[in-house]
Design an enzyme around this catalytic site. Structure first.
Site, PDB file in Angstrom:
ATOM      1  N   ASP A  79       0.786  -0.988  -0.036  1.00  0.00           N
ATOM      2  CA  ASP A  79      -0.032   0.178  -0.044  1.00  0.00           C
ATOM      3  C   ASP A  79       0.943   1.124   0.058  1.00  0.00           C
ATOM      4  O   ASP A  79       1.364   1.557   0.945  1.00  0.00           O
ATOM      5  CB  ASP A  79      -0.965   0.040   1.305  1.00  0.00           C
ATOM      6  CG  ASP A  79      -2.012   1.163   1.086  1.00  0.00           C
ATOM      7  OD1 ASP A  79      -1.856   1.825   0.359  1.00  0.00           O
ATOM      8  OD2 ASP A  79      -2.637   1.414   2.221  1.00  0.00           O
ATOM      9  N   ASP A 290      -1.697   5.761  -5.884  1.00  0.00           N
ATOM     10  CA  ASP A 290      -1.988   4.709  -4.535  1.00  0.00           C
ATOM     11  C   ASP A 290      -1.955   3.272  -5.117  1.00  0.00           C
ATOM     12  O   ASP A 290      -3.379   3.017  -5.570  1.00  0.00           O
ATOM     13  CB  ASP A 290      -3.253   5.349  -3.953  1.00  0.00           C
ATOM     14  CG  ASP A 290      -3.343   4.593  -2.480  1.00  0.00           C
ATOM     15  OD1 ASP A 290      -2.534   3.717  -2.177  1.00  0.00           O
ATOM     16  OD2 ASP A 290      -4.573   4.697  -1.832  1.00  0.00           O
TER      17      ASP A 290
END
Length: 436
Positions: A79, A290
């Site tokens: 992440d 992201d």
């Protein structure tokens, strides 16, 4: 990263040979290459509401590590939108981390500089557990899912227990309470925070450059730590980080923020004022790359322009769902009916996200997502994979990993930039020896 679902099914989209799964490639001595796998959610896991599904992840990216002494295997979600890595600790899940059997595990006390100062970038400030005097951390995501526990440290190794890589002492959250749609308790152990914060895995390991590619086919992706000097790749096009040093309430200073200059549908440039694509005086409106978010989100006005133009250009090609109350995952309100067994029409226009010095082109099936379990007669429901940030709500533009498929994405912290290059990721995996 956003989250919110109860149960997932872990699916490896390909199985890499164990002997190749974590070994650095000998022809790339300055870089380490690992398989990047995917985790998918089956239709049976989705909420039953026919009109409005909760915002959650359908696919996440995972990488293998080993943690502790003796090492325990851990599968963690990669992440780039989060800072603190965390492991599920002490649960009954066989994939949770057991700190009690690790001789190298240690809890971080409240008085530690790590708790007092290094946790400064966390969205929720660390607190002190009065009974144990351990540093307490809590995380929350845009759908209000949370995880909390104690700040701890142990030895992390990229790869599983067969790796020969040297361990690195890493600070992480040892979470006793975690509800996160990106982290399936039946298949993953936690989350690997890869942003630029003081406690991210990137910062703690002094990683100055890393990259990945994500396949759109049934194969694993690639995670590369180090320089991207691969002979079969096209040159990367770079766009610089956007940095605002002044603390602003809605600007994430440790995210991988870039400047979105415009959006193009086919050959039509949307008439979006430049000011709308810049962060405002509160910091709202930044653009973040992201890997922990699945789809892409745009703020309301640009989203509505994109929605209108996409509808105009697909008139007669795609059949709109025409159900005003249907909003997939609470943010995706442009959906279509596509006959079962039929592919997305080839004449659907591409959408290009234009940055300073680079662009990302989204085309074909990456523009539409088939909603699991949704049927209208003999048709499936397919939704446009750009969502409205205002509906979530998210006060930013977020470029999710679904639109990064078949794009080599490099995070170059040394030079303050993100690079993009088109690549067939399944072919790249084969050339790097990560596919069967």
């Amino acid at each position: 990263m956003a989250a919110s679902l109860l149960l997932f099914l872990f699916i490896f989209l390909s199985q890499s040979p164990p002997s190749l799964s974590i070994r650095p490639k000998p022809n790339h001595p300055k870089s380490l290459i690992f398989p990047l796998k995917t985790q998918s959610i089956p239709p049976s896991s989705l909420p039953s509401s026919p009109n409005k599904l909760r915002f959650h992840h359908n696919v996440t990216l995972t990488v293998s590590l080993s943690v502790g002494t003796p090492p325990q295997n851990a599968t963690m979600v990669l992440d780039t939108g989060s800072e603190l890595s965390w492991l599920r600790c002490g649960s009954s899940s066989p994939l949770s981390f057991n700190p009690r059997v690790s001789s190298s595990f240690s809890s971080i006390p409240c008085s530690s500089p790590t708790c007092v100062s290094q946790a400064r970038d966390l969205p929720i400030p660390a607190t002190c557990e009065q009974s144990s005097h351990r540093c307490h951390v809590a995380l929350s995501y845009s759908d209000a899912s949370t995880s909390e526990g104690s700040l701890s440290s142990d030895l992390f190794r990229l790869g599983d227990m067969s790796t020969s890589l040297s361990p690195i002492r890493t600070t992480f959250g040892c979470m006793t309470s975690a509800f996160d749609s990106a982290v399936d308790p039946t298949a993953t152990t936690g989350l690997l925070g890869m942003n630029r914060g003081a406690l991210s895995f990137v910062t703690q390991t002094a990683t100055r450059r890393f990259s990945y590619c994500i396949s759109d086919r049934d194969s694993s992706g690639v995670l590369l730590i180090g320089s991207t000097n691969l002979p079969f790749m096209l040159p990367l096009n770079y766009t610089p980080f956007v940095q605002i040093n002044l603390p602003l309430p809605y600007f994430d200073r440790v995210a991988y923020s870039v400047q979105l200059d415009g959006i193009r549908v086919g050959s039509t440039q949307l008439p979006i004022p430049k000011s709308v694509l810049l962060p405002d005086h509160t910091g709202a409106g930044q653009t973040m790359v992201d890997s922990g978010t699945q789809f892409t989100f745009l703020l309301g006005d640009p989203y509505n322009m994109l929605r209108t133009e996409f509808l105009r250009q697909t008139k007669g090609i795609l059949t709109p769902l025409n159900e005003p109350d249907y909003v997939f995952q609470g943010a995706f309100d442009l959906c279509f009916r596509v006959p079962d067994g039929k592919p997305v029409p080839v004449y659907v226009p591409s959408v290009a996200l234009v940055f300073k010095g680079a662009e990302m082109v989204v085309a074909g099936e990456r523009l539409l997502y088939k909603v699991p379990g949704e049927k209208r007669g003999g048709d499936g429901v397919w939704c446009f994979t750009f969502g409205n940030s205002d509906l979530v709500p998210i006060s930013a533009y977020v470029i999710g990993h679904h639109h990064q498929q078949n794009v080599w994405v490099e995070y170059d912290l040394e030079n303050g930039r993100v690079g993009f290059a088109p690549v067939k990721c399944d072919v790249a995996s084969q050339k790097l020896g990560l596919s069967l």
